[in-house]
Write an enzyme that holds these catalytic residues in place. Structure first.
Site, short mmCIF file in Angstrom:
data_model
loop_
_atom_site.label_atom_id
_atom_site.label_comp_id
_atom_site.label_asym_id
_atom_site.label_seq_id
_atom_site.Cartn_x
_atom_site.Cartn_y
_atom_site.Cartn_z
N HIS A 17 58.72 9.76 66.71
CA HIS A 17 58.23 8.13 67.19
C HIS A 17 59.21 7.30 66.67
CE1 HIS A 17 54.03 10.20 66.81
NE2 HIS A 17 54.13 10.00 68.13
N LYS A 41 38.21 10.37 68.88
CA LYS A 41 39.34 11.15 68.84
C LYS A 41 39.36 11.97 67.48
CE LYS A 41 43.41 10.87 71.98
NZ LYS A 41 44.64 10.75 72.12
N ARG A 90 58.66 14.96 75.25
CA ARG A 90 59.24 15.95 74.35
C ARG A 90 59.65 16.95 75.08
NH1 ARG A 90 54.35 15.91 70.54
NH2 ARG A 90 53.56 15.73 72.72
N SER A 128 52.08 15.14 65.99
CA SER A 128 51.45 14.62 64.67
C SER A 128 50.50 15.85 64.57
CB SER A 128 50.49 13.45 65.32
OG SER A 128 51.40 12.43 65.44
#
Ligand code: PNS
Length: 163
Positions: A17, A41, A90, A128
């Site tokens: 990021h 989440k 990505r 992450s």
């Protein structure tokens, strides 16, 4: 004055990021990191913690700002006067989800502009989710996360006696 919004969960922010943000900040006059407030989440870090880490990382970079939002991204983009939304891409595996989100955002606001940026190859496999998994199992990844994130992940997982 061109302003870009870089939205995401950032739970936590990684060097992938950071790479995209630094490069975006050389293209746009202002880039705002927009941290999603989404308790459903079940994030590891609270919004306040995520925002504080990002602020610490970009202290001294006047054209990178940090905010948080809930609700629709296109509404936040409109409210903050962003010209463009930036997302990182990505690998091919990201494409379908990003494509669906981009088309939905176009549906919600046909005037929105979305730009995709590829991370550098060393961060192409980084997420992450995997970072959290490694730290939760006692490992650390100081090359792949900023110092502030390494420190906070160690506090959560290594110093707590939780394993
Ligand atoms: O880092 P993430 O979790 O991949 O980021 C996802 C994010 C925050 C960009 C996405 O969940 C989002 O935009 N949420 C806001 C809700 C919204 O606008 N939904 C409709 C468009 S798909």
């Amino acid at each position: 004055m061109k302003k870009a919004l870089y939205p995401g969960s950032f739970d936590p922010i990684t060097n992938g990021h950071v790479d995209i943000l630094e490069r975006a900040s050389r293209i746009f006059d202002m880039v705002e990191v927009a941290v999603l407030e989404n308790p459903s989440k079940n994030p590891l870090f609270s919004v306040e913690e995520r925002v504080a880490m990002i602020r610490e990382i970009f202290r001294g970079k006047p054209n990178i700002k940090v905010g948080s939002f809930r609700g629709l991204l296109v509404e936040y983009a409109r409210k903050t006067g962003a010209d463009v939304i930036i997302r990182g891409l990505r690998a091919i595996s990201d494409f379908e989800y990003e494509f669906q989100m981009a088309l939905m955002n176009f549906k919600l606001d046909p005037s929105v502009e979305i730009i995709f940026m590829m991370p550098r190859v060393e961060y192409s496999f980084l997420s992450s989710k995997l970072v959290k998994e490694v730290y939760s199992l006692g490992g650390s990844l100081p090359d792949l996360v900023p110092e502030a994130v390494d420190r906070e992940l160690k506090k959560k997982f290594h110093d707590s006696g939780a394993g």
